[in-house]
Design a protein around this motif. Structure first.
Motif, PDB file in Angstrom:
ATOM      1  N   SER A 296       0.806  -1.147   0.194  1.00  0.00           N
ATOM      2  CA  SER A 296      -0.123   0.016   0.088  1.00  0.00           C
ATOM      3  C   SER A 296       0.830   1.191   0.047  1.00  0.00           C
ATOM      4  O   SER A 296       0.460   2.238  -0.356  1.00  0.00           O
ATOM      5  N   GLY A 297       2.217   1.246   0.153  1.00  0.00           N
ATOM      6  CA  GLY A 297       3.161   2.291   0.443  1.00  0.00           C
ATOM      7  C   GLY A 297       3.171   3.196   1.643  1.00  0.00           C
ATOM      8  O   GLY A 297       3.808   3.923   1.905  1.00  0.00           O
ATOM      9  N   GLU A 298       2.165   2.550   2.724  1.00  0.00           N
ATOM     10  CA  GLU A 298       1.846   3.110   3.944  1.00  0.00           C
ATOM     11  C   GLU A 298       2.996   2.658   4.843  1.00  0.00           C
ATOM     12  O   GLU A 298       3.243   3.376   5.847  1.00  0.00           O
ATOM     13  N   ARG A 299       3.762   1.660   4.609  1.00  0.00           N
ATOM     14  CA  ARG A 299       4.588   0.962   5.603  1.00  0.00           C
ATOM     15  C   ARG A 299       6.174   1.417   4.664  1.00  0.00           C
ATOM     16  O   ARG A 299       6.351   1.330   3.218  1.00  0.00           O
ATOM     17  N   PHE A 300       7.427   1.348   5.358  1.00  0.00           N
ATOM     18  CA  PHE A 300       8.440   1.652   4.872  1.00  0.00           C
ATOM     19  C   PHE A 300       9.133   0.494   4.231  1.00  0.00           C
ATOM     20  O   PHE A 300       8.921  -0.495   4.764  1.00  0.00           O
ATOM     21  N   VAL A 301       9.631   0.485   3.010  1.00  0.00           N
ATOM     22  CA  VAL A 301      10.034  -0.425   2.303  1.00  0.00           C
ATOM     23  C   VAL A 301      11.508  -0.818   2.245  1.00  0.00           C
ATOM     24  O   VAL A 301      11.982  -1.641   1.636  1.00  0.00           O
ATOM     25  N   GLY A 302      12.267   0.191   2.998  1.00  0.00           N
ATOM     26  CA  GLY A 302      13.514   0.452   2.718  1.00  0.00           C
ATOM     27  C   GLY A 302      14.328  -0.853   3.266  1.00  0.00           C
ATOM     28  O   GLY A 302      15.485  -0.980   3.225  1.00  0.00           O
ATOM     29  N   ASN A 303      13.566  -1.874   4.017  1.00  0.00           N
ATOM     30  CA  ASN A 303      14.522  -3.007   4.614  1.00  0.00           C
ATOM     31  C   ASN A 303      14.173  -4.083   3.955  1.00  0.00           C
ATOM     32  O   ASN A 303      14.711  -5.164   4.275  1.00  0.00           O
TER      33      ASN A 303
END
Length: 196
Positions: free
Chosen positions: A81-88
């Motif tokens: 959804s893009g609501e959570r950080f994806v950098g990990n």
């Protein structure tokens, strides 16, 4: 779109989009270990795997599971959804981030920190239900200069609520460099079919 792909649909979502077509993924499903999921993916064959939901990043095992699949030679996509950080997420994973438009009832929840960790291979998607959503997407793209971040911007009409032709006409009228995304499984199988 159009390539054979194993979908790993994970249960649970913290958002409630008005037009959600997978509310069955909010609850239920079956508990599977990471090993069980890996075994099922291998059994189904192919080398393209997409994690989706619900919201896949709510599951604590998704990052190590994605890393294992990448290590085994799979091409892995995670649609979020893009609501959570994806950098990990592992760098090799293709991140598909959905920017929620007003028609979803969930706009304004996009994690802007995600924009700093995107690479050209990643994708940003807008699910559009009406012309207001369309203009919201145009503004978001311009404001955040999304064309400088990723190669693929996707506009997808809400199935059964915005005719694809109408969205195509807006895109052509405005000369946009975006891909039109269609849920082709709904044209191949019955739109209510689970598991395809």
């Amino acid at each position: 779109m159009g390539l054979p792909c194993v979908f790993v649909r994970l249960t649970g979502c913290n958002l409630r989009c008005h037009w959600c077509d997978t509310a069955y993924a909010f609850y239920g499903g079956q508990n599977m270990s990471a090993e069980d999921v890996l075994g099922r993916v291998r059994e189904l064959g192919g080398k393209l795997v997409e994690f989706t939901g619900g919201e896949p990043l709510l599951q604590k095992d998704v990052e190590p599971l994605a890393a294992r699949l990448v290590a085994e030679g799979f091409r892995v996509l995670i649609e979020t959804s893009g609501e959570r950080f994806v950098g990990n997420l592992p760098r090799a994973v293709v991140k598909i981030l959905d920017v929620k438009c007003p028609g979803s009832g969930e706009s304004g929840k996009f994690c802007l920190e995600n924009l700093a960790v995107l690479e050209r291979k990643d994708e940003i998607k807008f699910v559009i239900v009406d012309e207001n959503d369309y203009h919201y997407a145009l503004d978001f793209i311009a404001r955040h200069r999304l064309h400088t971040l990723v190669d693929e911007l996707i506009f997808s009409p809400v199935f059964g609520q915005l005719h694809p032709r109408q969205l195509a006409e807006w895109i052509l009228r405005d000369g946009l460099e975006v891909r039109m995304g269609m849920q082709i499984h709904k044209f191949i199988w019955d739109p209510g079919t689970k598991g395809v």
